[in-house]
Design an enzyme around this catalytic site. Sequence first.
Site, PDB file in Angstrom:
ATOM      1  N   GLU A 139     112.821  37.903  52.114  1.00  0.00           N
ATOM      2  CA  GLU A 139     112.808  37.871  50.689  1.00  0.00           C
ATOM      3  C   GLU A 139     113.159  36.850  49.836  1.00  0.00           C
ATOM      4  O   GLU A 139     112.905  36.195  48.791  1.00  0.00           O
ATOM      5  CB  GLU A 139     113.138  39.381  49.917  1.00  0.00           C
ATOM      6  CG  GLU A 139     114.412  39.725  49.969  1.00  0.00           C
ATOM      7  CD  GLU A 139     114.863  41.193  49.180  1.00  0.00           C
ATOM      8  OE1 GLU A 139     113.821  41.321  48.246  1.00  0.00           O
ATOM      9  OE2 GLU A 139     115.572  41.476  49.636  1.00  0.00           O
ATOM     10  N   GLU A 182     116.981  45.918  57.427  1.00  0.00           N
ATOM     11  CA  GLU A 182     117.714  45.386  56.323  1.00  0.00           C
ATOM     12  C   GLU A 182     117.941  44.098  56.426  1.00  0.00           C
ATOM     13  O   GLU A 182     117.610  43.221  55.499  1.00  0.00           O
ATOM     14  CB  GLU A 182     118.801  46.272  55.874  1.00  0.00           C
ATOM     15  CG  GLU A 182     119.311  45.731  54.405  1.00  0.00           C
ATOM     16  CD  GLU A 182     118.544  45.616  53.190  1.00  0.00           C
ATOM     17  OE1 GLU A 182     117.379  46.086  53.077  1.00  0.00           O
ATOM     18  OE2 GLU A 182     118.971  45.169  52.028  1.00  0.00           O
ATOM     19  N   LYS A 188     116.340  41.086  54.173  1.00  0.00           N
ATOM     20  CA  LYS A 188     117.143  40.204  53.176  1.00  0.00           C
ATOM     21  C   LYS A 188     116.897  38.764  53.550  1.00  0.00           C
ATOM     22  O   LYS A 188     116.591  37.901  52.601  1.00  0.00           O
ATOM     23  CB  LYS A 188     118.557  40.180  53.398  1.00  0.00           C
ATOM     24  CG  LYS A 188     119.220  41.528  52.977  1.00  0.00           C
ATOM     25  CD  LYS A 188     119.689  41.429  51.449  1.00  0.00           C
ATOM     26  CE  LYS A 188     118.616  42.330  50.688  1.00  0.00           C
ATOM     27  NZ  LYS A 188     118.286  43.428  50.749  1.00  0.00           N
ATOM     28  N   CYS A 220     107.788  43.632  34.278  1.00  0.00           N
ATOM     29  CA  CYS A 220     107.793  43.299  32.755  1.00  0.00           C
ATOM     30  C   CYS A 220     109.032  43.842  32.092  1.00  0.00           C
ATOM     31  O   CYS A 220     109.455  44.846  32.379  1.00  0.00           O
ATOM     32  CB  CYS A 220     106.616  43.887  32.116  1.00  0.00           C
ATOM     33  SG  CYS A 220     105.025  43.356  32.709  1.00  0.00           S
ATOM     34  N   TRP A 275     105.108  40.235  34.045  1.00  0.00           N
ATOM     35  CA  TRP A 275     104.924  40.199  35.548  1.00  0.00           C
ATOM     36  C   TRP A 275     103.469  40.489  35.741  1.00  0.00           C
ATOM     37  O   TRP A 275     102.888  41.486  35.626  1.00  0.00           O
ATOM     38  CB  TRP A 275     105.578  41.075  36.354  1.00  0.00           C
ATOM     39  CG  TRP A 275     105.710  40.656  37.740  1.00  0.00           C
ATOM     40  CD1 TRP A 275     106.474  39.816  38.511  1.00  0.00           C
ATOM     41  CD2 TRP A 275     105.197  41.596  38.756  1.00  0.00           C
ATOM     42  NE1 TRP A 275     106.347  39.912  39.856  1.00  0.00           N
ATOM     43  CE2 TRP A 275     105.511  40.965  40.133  1.00  0.00           C
ATOM     44  CE3 TRP A 275     104.284  42.606  38.740  1.00  0.00           C
ATOM     45  CZ2 TRP A 275     104.942  41.549  41.461  1.00  0.00           C
ATOM     46  CZ3 TRP A 275     103.685  43.056  39.852  1.00  0.00           C
ATOM     47  CH2 TRP A 275     104.044  42.569  41.177  1.00  0.00           C
ATOM     48  N   ASN A 294     105.427  47.300  28.718  1.00  0.00           N
ATOM     49  CA  ASN A 294     105.732  47.328  30.192  1.00  0.00           C
ATOM     50  C   ASN A 294     105.096  48.586  30.641  1.00  0.00           C
ATOM     51  O   ASN A 294     105.076  49.716  30.204  1.00  0.00           O
ATOM     52  CB  ASN A 294     107.025  47.612  30.029  1.00  0.00           C
ATOM     53  CG  ASN A 294     107.890  47.739  31.314  1.00  0.00           C
ATOM     54  OD1 ASN A 294     107.056  47.380  32.419  1.00  0.00           O
ATOM     55  ND2 ASN A 294     109.140  48.035  31.464  1.00  0.00           N
ATOM     56  N   GLY A 295     104.386  48.408  31.904  1.00  0.00           N
ATOM     57  CA  GLY A 295     103.547  49.424  32.452  1.00  0.00           C
ATOM     58  C   GLY A 295     102.080  49.188  32.752  1.00  0.00           C
ATOM     59  O   GLY A 295     101.831  47.859  32.608  1.00  0.00           O
ATOM     60  N   HIS A 345     107.450  45.695  75.162  1.00  0.00           N
ATOM     61  CA  HIS A 345     106.024  46.510  75.031  1.00  0.00           C
ATOM     62  C   HIS A 345     105.202  45.583  74.294  1.00  0.00           C
ATOM     63  O   HIS A 345     104.207  46.176  73.560  1.00  0.00           O
ATOM     64  CB  HIS A 345     106.450  47.834  74.396  1.00  0.00           C
ATOM     65  CG  HIS A 345     107.129  48.488  75.270  1.00  0.00           C
ATOM     66  ND1 HIS A 345     106.732  49.045  76.566  1.00  0.00           N
ATOM     67  CD2 HIS A 345     108.393  49.066  75.070  1.00  0.00           C
ATOM     68  CE1 HIS A 345     107.670  49.962  77.010  1.00  0.00           C
ATOM     69  NE2 HIS A 345     108.741  49.801  76.072  1.00  0.00           N
ATOM     70  N   ARG A 369     114.430  40.850  36.291  1.00  0.00           N
ATOM     71  CA  ARG A 369     113.279  41.701  36.589  1.00  0.00           C
ATOM     72  C   ARG A 369     112.234  41.128  37.274  1.00  0.00           C
ATOM     73  O   ARG A 369     111.384  41.836  37.921  1.00  0.00           O
ATOM     74  CB  ARG A 369     113.115  42.701  35.108  1.00  0.00           C
ATOM     75  CG  ARG A 369     114.051  43.490  34.858  1.00  0.00           C
ATOM     76  CD  ARG A 369     113.591  44.088  33.242  1.00  0.00           C
ATOM     77  NE  ARG A 369     112.605  44.958  33.599  1.00  0.00           N
ATOM     78  CZ  ARG A 369     112.855  46.090  33.618  1.00  0.00           C
ATOM     79  NH1 ARG A 369     114.006  46.696  33.713  1.00  0.00           N
ATOM     80  NH2 ARG A 369     111.884  47.128  33.505  1.00  0.00           N
ATOM     81  N   LYS A 379     112.673  42.946  40.245  1.00  0.00           N
ATOM     82  CA  LYS A 379     113.657  43.810  40.496  1.00  0.00           C
ATOM     83  C   LYS A 379     113.481  45.268  40.578  1.00  0.00           C
ATOM     84  O   LYS A 379     113.939  45.946  41.461  1.00  0.00           O
ATOM     85  CB  LYS A 379     114.844  43.493  39.457  1.00  0.00           C
ATOM     86  CG  LYS A 379     116.156  44.614  39.804  1.00  0.00           C
ATOM     87  CD  LYS A 379     116.897  43.976  41.021  1.00  0.00           C
ATOM     88  CE  LYS A 379     118.243  44.628  41.305  1.00  0.00           C
ATOM     89  NZ  LYS A 379     118.524  44.703  42.848  1.00  0.00           N
TER      90      LYS A 379
HETATM   91  O1  M6R Z   1     115.028  50.270  42.720  1.00  0.00           O
HETATM   92  P1  M6R Z   1     114.872  50.719  44.086  1.00  0.00           P
HETATM   93  O2  M6R Z   1     116.141  50.803  44.868  1.00  0.00           O
HETATM   94  O3  M6R Z   1     113.882  52.020  43.731  1.00  0.00           O
HETATM   95  O4  M6R Z   1     113.879  49.710  44.556  1.00  0.00           O
HETATM   96  C1  M6R Z   1     113.176  49.846  45.933  1.00  0.00           C
HETATM   97  C2  M6R Z   1     112.893  48.439  46.492  1.00  0.00           C
HETATM   98  O5  M6R Z   1     112.005  47.828  45.619  1.00  0.00           O
HETATM   99  C3  M6R Z   1     114.033  47.386  46.589  1.00  0.00           C
HETATM  100  O6  M6R Z   1     114.985  48.097  47.387  1.00  0.00           O
HETATM  101  C4  M6R Z   1     113.830  45.950  47.182  1.00  0.00           C
HETATM  102  O7  M6R Z   1     113.156  46.229  48.708  1.00  0.00           O
HETATM  103  C5  M6R Z   1     114.915  45.246  47.129  1.00  0.00           C
HETATM  104  N1  M6R Z   1     114.797  44.434  45.986  1.00  0.00           N
HETATM  105  C6  M6R Z   1     115.301  44.350  48.308  1.00  0.00           C
HETATM  106  O8  M6R Z   1     116.237  43.562  48.270  1.00  0.00           O
END
Ligand code: M6R
Length: 605
Positions: free
Chosen positions: A485, A478, A482, A2, A75, A101-102, A501, A27, A600
């Site tokens: 997502e 990673e 990428k 949010c 959200w 927000n929260g 395995h 966000r 985000k």
């Molecule tokens: O803001 P942060 O680095 O703490 O966020 C952690 C994860 O939510 C963040 O790295 C997420 O996995 C990425 N958006 C992926 O690209």
Amino acid sequence: MCGIVGYTGSQNAAPLLLEGLKKLEYRGYDSAGIAVVEGNTIHIRKVTGRIANLCEKTGDGQGIPGTTGIGHTRWATHGAPTDTNAHPHTSNDGRFAVVHNGIIENYVELRRELTQKGYRFESETDTEVIVHLVEMYYGGDFKQAVMKAANRLRGSYALGIVCANEPGRIFVMREASPLIVGLGIGETYFASDVTAMVAYTRNVIYLEDGEFAELTPEGVQVYDCAGREIPKPISRITWDIQAAEKGGYAHFMLKEIMEQPRAAKATLAPRIQSGEVVLENLTLDWGKIQKIMITACGSAYYAGCAGKYTIEKLCRIPVQLELASELRYADPLVDEHTLLIVLSQSGETADTIAAMKECRNRGAQILAIVNVVGSTIAKLADCTLYTWAGPEIAVATTKGYTTQLLVLYLFALYAGKLRGTLKADQYHRLVGELRSLPRRMQLALDMNPRIPKLAKKYHKADSLFFIGRNTDYAVALEGALKMKEISYIHAESYAAGELKHGTIALIHEGQPVVALCCNPAVMEKTLSNIVEVIARGAEVLAVAERGNQTVLSVADDMLYVPRVDTLLSACVEIIPLQLLAYYVAKENGCDIDKPKNLAKSVTVE
Ligand code: M6R
């Protein structure tokens, strides 16, 4: 997650609120709304879906008069993304409206109590209890009502509240959720993120947990939870406004991938002086440290996975990695001999904050590596090293991740020298190598012009495997994240030696396997694994140093990286994989900057 915005001044509030909300779109959200006070009336408009729908519904805000207002992107957590559940929520008498927000953790009991007292609930949200509490406590004093309501809330919140009886006044409040107040001339703003107001003002005040503030066009008054006025410093936002714009790129993600060499320079340049690593404010009690624990979520956690190799190798100290969402409930073996390194781009990730607090209670020293200045994690830590990547807007992190790696490398070199585990010649060679990384990152961007073509070949895959060993495995983690997502293709990273395995059973004719072969110490072993999957029909897309004929001779396709010492290579190796994920997602027509179901800044558990 949010986002909230607010404005009070002499201009029409609605268009400004909508502009602010657009800046918070990144966000992640699924509905949006605004409340504008005009005379003694509050006009509410809400929609499910995009801000564009809200702009259409309100004639870009021109159709709503009033110079004070609040806005929200939601959200969904409690209740589906519907118009009714969208914020702002209003009191039964229509006098108050709130954006939040929260999460209010005790909303069930509050809802029961308020219902028994006759308050009618329209939505399924936790937020709605707030506005009914304010109505219940209102006896003509807006501030008192807000304070009393706040005393009943448990959980996390950044709130904005307006009152029809008091046009021109907004109360905002913060507990474990970011909230920033912006000071203009004859106008005052608030938002959960400075990007929503940096076009109008660069003078801001960061609220702390438990503080609330009264906003009027003339300025802001901040109070502690007992209602006593407290002085607050004004901070100046220094980054260029264009940093939060697309600047000609189709997507923020592509822009941020391309920005990495520049971001890397900003991270490194102030910290490498006359061939030495200089880390500002690193006031740790080094004598006490016997182990390092790294905690984070998502990509930040994967940056930690790569950083572990570098720190252990250069500092000869055990490094344990823990996902923050697990660590917070793990009853961890942490004490005053532990240095906890916390990684976070946003500095607001709820699980990371909770894990950090858990370790702090057990006596750990805490070093935070954070991008967003003034964020909760930066404030909670004993020491903070900023990554200086500039605002990262795309949900999928790129420059956030690579600059976290760079700070980990700086830390490893600094600590290795300090602890005497690193020989002078090795130190100086690696510092030189570190300095050259921005240039090598640029090379990694330049030497892969075929990626859009490769994306056309691989975008129809049902799934992709990413394999590697040691540092290559950390990058594979990673790379797979990428891919999944933003392209919504199932992708799995595997330590190459683990395939046989169990997972090798999934390899079939035509199965794409992305194989990382950048670490010379384990390359031959990875090559054996490549040959094993090829024997079972896999198509191999290898990532290797340009000129590596051995890999070239077995792989179907290649992604290239320049040569970099293995201890520092993750931030270069990841670049072609970021580009691959980007172009595959583009082929699949995905919403690259705002992938479905994602946010985000993950400010809820
Ligand atoms: O803001 P942060 O680095 O703490 O966020 C952690 C994860 O939510 C963040 O790295 C997420 O996995 C990425 N958006 C992926 O690209």
